[in-house]
Enzyme design. Structure first.
Site, short mmCIF file in Angstrom:
data_model
loop_
_atom_site.label_atom_id
_atom_site.label_comp_id
_atom_site.label_asym_id
_atom_site.label_seq_id
_atom_site.Cartn_x
_atom_site.Cartn_y
_atom_site.Cartn_z
N ALA A 17 1.24 -1.46 0.00
CA ALA A 17 0.11 0.26 -0.05
C ALA A 17 0.69 1.31 -0.03
O ALA A 17 2.12 1.20 0.34
CB ALA A 17 -0.83 0.06 1.23
N GLN A 68 1.41 3.47 1.97
CA GLN A 68 2.07 3.70 3.36
C GLN A 68 2.70 2.43 3.68
O GLN A 68 2.57 2.15 4.95
CB GLN A 68 0.93 4.33 4.45
N SER A 69 3.01 1.64 2.97
CA SER A 69 3.67 0.38 3.49
C SER A 69 4.89 0.68 4.16
O SER A 69 5.83 1.44 3.92
CB SER A 69 4.04 -0.31 1.96
N ASN A 70 4.90 0.01 5.42
CA ASN A 70 6.10 -0.10 6.28
C ASN A 70 7.29 -0.89 5.62
O ASN A 70 8.38 -0.60 5.93
CB ASN A 70 5.68 -0.57 7.49
N ALA A 94 7.88 -1.36 2.30
CA ALA A 94 8.37 -0.71 1.36
C ALA A 94 9.56 0.08 1.96
O ALA A 94 10.76 0.56 1.41
CB ALA A 94 7.59 0.06 0.55
#
Ligand code: PLP
Length: 331
Positions: free
Chosen positions: A72, A74-76, A78
């Protein structure tokens, strides 16, 4: 068991196992401990860093010069991948699914995305519902045509290689509990792409532990969530030479705390996030760890756990996302 697998050092380990006396007292139930995997160090920390120690080592073995992953906006995951790629001298590309509708400026530009840009990651955005694995393959083909050597990291680094990081966490937690003379009854944590729970499960099983493991779902319906964990747990058990040590029917997941869906606020999540900030000074995130915590708090209140047992809440991180989701907390 893990020394046979290639690994790069990315995390600050061991992460602390801390008693939460004020939270325990406020809930009036079992004693609660927090395993601080929000403190893994890389790019503000979180659970993906442990997985990336093994996954990035595999990328290096495969002579990759660019890693591709997805999530997503706001991927942590990534964010931690982008930082790991920088540290190891690789490029990083990410494919983001617009999973949250009505996103505001903070969601699209602050928090994790802001950090991804700092790390110089190349960001591709796709519509909700896109086949993310296919999108990564397509991008990998394009990069190969340019003479690059891409390495695809599955969403959340949830595969048999990434899960090794959570086998390690299970062993680390048991050692710390022994040192602190804490007899753990349950480990509770937020579960998403399933690799964390899969690794923990294999780690506990192969150690002959009787600690209960409960994943609180943040995205998928019940059966789908069990499948997600199982699809990683089964190959992971085989990968470490203990095929069959875990069974699908032993996976314990509770999906009652997801609310309307992934990344959408719930009153219980808000209460939980503020409670931990104000009682223990610890930051949790609205998407994952906050919902996991909301589940644990509600289950404590309902008497799901024995009063005399000790519970470890595995804090999987995500506080960088607070800035991207600042508008969903009503402060
Ligand atoms: C990814 C993530 C999780 C879920 O872990 P999985 O291994 O994907 O199940 C939980 N908390 C945070 C903060 C995460 O970023």
């Amino acid at each position: 068991m893990l020394s046979q697998f290639p690994r790069v050092i990315l995390a600050h380990l061991p992460t602390p196992l801390e008693h939460a006396p004020r939270l325990s007292e406020a809930l009036g139930g079992p004693q609660i401990y927090i395993k601080r995997d929000d403190c893994t160090g890389l790019a503000t920390g979180g659970n993906k860093t442990r997985k990336l120690e093994f996954v990035m080592a595999d990328a290096l073995e495969n002579k990759a010069d660019v890693v591709i992953t997805q999530g997503a906006v706001q991927s942590n995951h990534a964010r931690q991948t982008a930082a790991a790629a920088c540290k190891l001298g690789m490029a990083c590309e990410m494919i983001f699914e617009h999973r949250v509708t009505d996103a505001d400026d903070a969601y699209l530009n602050s928090g994790n995305v802001f950090l991804d840009r700092m790390y110089g990651a190349t960001i591709h955005e796709v519509e909700k519902g896109t086949d993310m694995d296919a999108a990564m393959e397509t991008r990998a083909d394009e990069l190969r045509a340019e003479g690059k050597t891409p390495y695809i990291i599955s969403g959340g680094a949830s595969n048999k290689i990434g899960a090794l990081g959570y086998i390690d966490c299970a062993l680390e937690t048991m050692t710390q509990a022994d040192e602190q003379e804490v007899d753990i009854g349950h480990i509770v944590h937020a579960t998403g792409s399933g690799g964390t729970q899969a690794g923990l499960m294999v780690g506990l099983q192969t150690s002959g532990s009787d600690i209960g493991l409960l994943g609180i779902g943040v995205a998928s319906p019940y059966e789908e969530q069990i499948d997600k964990v199982w699809r990683v747990a089964e190959p992971t058990a085989e990968y470490v030479g203990s095929p069959g040590c875990v069974r699908r029917e032993d996976i314990k997941v509770n999906t009652d705390y997801t609310g309307e869906g992934y990344g959408l606020s719930t009153p219980e999540m808000e209460e939980a996030v503020l409670m931990l900030a104000r009682l223990e000074g610890i930051l949790f995130d609205p998407v994952y760890s906050g919902k996991g915590l909301a589940g644990m708090i509600d289950l404590v209140r309902k008497g799901y756990f024995d009063q005399s047992e000790n519970i470890v809440f595995l804090h999987t991180g995500g506080s960088a996302g607070l800035f991207g989701y600042s508008s969903i907390l009503s402060l």
